[in-house]
Design a protein around this motif. Structure first.
Motif, mmCIF file in Angstrom:
data_model
loop_
_atom_site.group_PDB
_atom_site.id
_atom_site.type_symbol
_atom_site.label_atom_id
_atom_site.label_comp_id
_atom_site.label_asym_id
_atom_site.label_seq_id
_atom_site.Cartn_x
_atom_site.Cartn_y
_atom_site.Cartn_z
ATOM 1 N N PHE A 270 0.795 -1.238 0.000
ATOM 2 C CA PHE A 270 0.000 0.000 0.000
ATOM 3 C C PHE A 270 0.828 1.288 0.000
ATOM 4 O O PHE A 270 0.329 2.335 -0.413
ATOM 5 N N PHE A 271 2.071 1.225 0.495
ATOM 6 C CA PHE A 271 2.845 2.460 0.692
ATOM 7 C C PHE A 271 4.256 2.370 0.118
ATOM 8 O O PHE A 271 5.201 2.944 0.657
ATOM 9 N N PHE A 272 4.387 1.653 -0.993
ATOM 10 C CA PHE A 272 5.709 1.422 -1.580
ATOM 11 C C PHE A 272 6.415 2.731 -1.943
ATOM 12 O O PHE A 272 7.644 2.818 -1.905
ATOM 13 N N ASP A 273 5.653 3.769 -2.275
ATOM 14 C CA ASP A 273 6.238 5.023 -2.745
ATOM 15 C C ASP A 273 6.317 6.094 -1.657
ATOM 16 O O ASP A 273 6.573 7.263 -1.957
ATOM 17 N N LYS A 274 6.142 5.708 -0.397
ATOM 18 C CA LYS A 274 6.139 6.682 0.693
ATOM 19 C C LYS A 274 7.484 6.682 1.439
ATOM 20 O O LYS A 274 7.840 5.698 2.085
ATOM 21 N N PRO A 275 8.233 7.792 1.377
ATOM 22 C CA PRO A 275 9.543 7.872 2.048
ATOM 23 C C PRO A 275 9.470 7.620 3.553
ATOM 24 O O PRO A 275 10.382 7.016 4.128
ATOM 25 N N ALA A 276 8.388 8.067 4.195
ATOM 26 C CA ALA A 276 8.265 7.879 5.643
ATOM 27 C C ALA A 276 8.241 6.397 6.001
ATOM 28 O O ALA A 276 8.820 5.977 7.017
ATOM 29 N N ILE A 277 7.583 5.609 5.171
ATOM 30 C CA ILE A 277 7.509 4.165 5.427
ATOM 31 C C ILE A 277 8.865 3.507 5.222
ATOM 32 O O ILE A 277 9.266 2.626 5.995
ATOM 33 N N TRP A 278 9.594 3.942 4.205
ATOM 34 C CA TRP A 278 10.919 3.374 3.976
ATOM 35 C C TRP A 278 11.868 3.700 5.124
ATOM 36 O O TRP A 278 12.686 2.871 5.515
ATOM 37 N N LEU A 279 11.743 4.908 5.677
ATOM 38 C CA LEU A 279 12.570 5.261 6.836
ATOM 39 C C LEU A 279 12.190 4.392 8.035
ATOM 40 O O LEU A 279 13.071 3.857 8.721
ATOM 41 N N ALA A 280 10.900 4.252 8.280
ATOM 42 C CA ALA A 280 10.432 3.434 9.403
ATOM 43 C C ALA A 280 10.865 1.977 9.243
ATOM 44 O O ALA A 280 11.284 1.328 10.209
ATOM 45 N N LEU A 281 10.787 1.467 8.012
ATOM 46 C CA LEU A 281 11.210 0.089 7.766
ATOM 47 C C LEU A 281 12.720 -0.068 7.917
ATOM 48 O O LEU A 281 13.202 -1.107 8.396
ATOM 49 N N PHE A 282 13.463 0.947 7.522
ATOM 50 C CA PHE A 282 14.928 0.892 7.668
ATOM 51 C C PHE A 282 15.309 0.718 9.136
ATOM 52 O O PHE A 282 16.133 -0.146 9.481
#
Length: 327
Positions: A72-84
């Motif tokens: 659902f949020f593949f293109d969201k930078p905030a999610i990538w930071l949280a996943l990192f």
């Protein structure tokens, strides 16, 4: 707005379903690989029966969390930071578990190795939220409804938030279902906090974490069929710390995660007391073991701690609303 709420809800439900499906698939694999948990001899005698229960089950939580986020949020930078930050801590935990369980080296990763990894993630988190998301170096103070600008000290504050939270969740993971159930409540609370601030991505991320933990809890409730290990506990601490930082509610996390705080303080008090006076304040720390050794059943301790977590979360939400959002 309805579509956003739907996406948040779907994220939590999908994470729950993935965790429920993964459990029966992964647990037998962990058994075959002999990834069994060793039990401390000085702990409660009832825990000796848990020896050999597979650990590293945190993998279930992490996969269940990643699926809806990437869908659902593949293109969201905030999610990538949280996943990192989350997966970074999950990796640290996995390496620690692997060294202890598979390589049979009881100490796992050294303190310096863990610290280095956590410093890297703390610096990355603080740098990205200030440089790319423009959140500033101020932190909201509950009760006073004021924000304090920490300036260059902000990086140090974030480091302590991250390290403190991950280690606190790790200490709480000592009874069947205790850390997983508490995190269902804490992460669910942060889903509400994130939504309150209009941050749909973090609300979905938090609810997906709660859903993943709830699905995992089916296999982790007493008597546990699997433990999350450091793989799960460090990652879950990373989730809570990251969302708190990105919603500027770092100090509110102390209330939401009050159970984790008490667990940590009990260990600190025990160590200081024993080193200075030679006496122990608690029968055993963290404090959940003290209650066990005082005659409480494991299920009672877990139930009381879950209830305390729920009450603290309600209290934290009431503070947020009364202060009109803090920010």
């Amino acid at each position: 707005m309805y579509a956003q709420v739907q996406t948040i809800f779907y994220s939590g439900i999908l994470a729950l379903i993935v965790a429920l499906v993964l459990g029966p698939l992964l647990i037998p694999v962990l058994h075959r690989l002999k990834f069994g948990q060793s039990i401390r001899q000085e702990g409660p005698k009832s825990h000796q029966a848990k020896a050999g229960t597979p650990t590293m089950g945190g993998i279930i939580i992490l996969v269940a969390l990643c699926v809806p986020m990437l869908l659902f949020f593949f293109d969201k930078p905030a999610i990538w930071l949280a996943l990192f930050v989350t997966l970074g801590h999950g990796l640290l935990g996995f390496l620690d578990d692997f060294i202890k369980v598979v390589l049979k080296r009881n100490l796992g990763l050294t303190a310096k190795q863990k610290l280095l990894g956590q410093i890297i993630m703390a610096v990355a988190l603080a740098y990205v939220v200030t440089s790319y998301f423009g959140l500033g170096t101020d932190i909201w103070i509950p009760f006073f409804n004021q924000s304090i600008d920490f300036g260059s000290l902000y990086f140090i504050v974030i480091f302590f938030v991250l390290v403190g939270t991950t280690n606190a969740v790790n200490l709480t993971d000592g009874l069947d279902g205790l850390a997983a159930g508490t995190t269902v409540i804490s992460a669910g609370t942060y889903a509400l906090i994130s939504y309150y601030f209009g941050n749909i991505e973090l609300a979905a991320f938090s609810l997906a974490t709660a859903g993943a933990c709830l699905g995992f809890l089916v296999y982790n409730i007493h008597p546990a069929k699997v433990f999350m290990g450091d793989t799960g506990s460090l990652a879950l601490g990373g989730v809570l710390a990251t969302v708190a930082v990105m919603t500027k509610t770092e100090f509110l996390l102390i209330i939401v995660g009050g159970v984790y705080v008490v667990e940590t303080l009990s260990v600190m008090i025990q160590v200081v007391s024993f080193k200075t006076t030679g006496k122990r304040v608690f029968k055993m720390s963290p404090i959940h073991h003290h209650f066990e050794l005082s005659g409480w059943s494991e299920q009672k301790v877990v139930g009381v701690f879950w209830s305390a977590s729920l009450l603290l979360s309600i209290f934290a939400l009431s503070i947020l609303i009364m202060n009109q959002g803090g920010r």
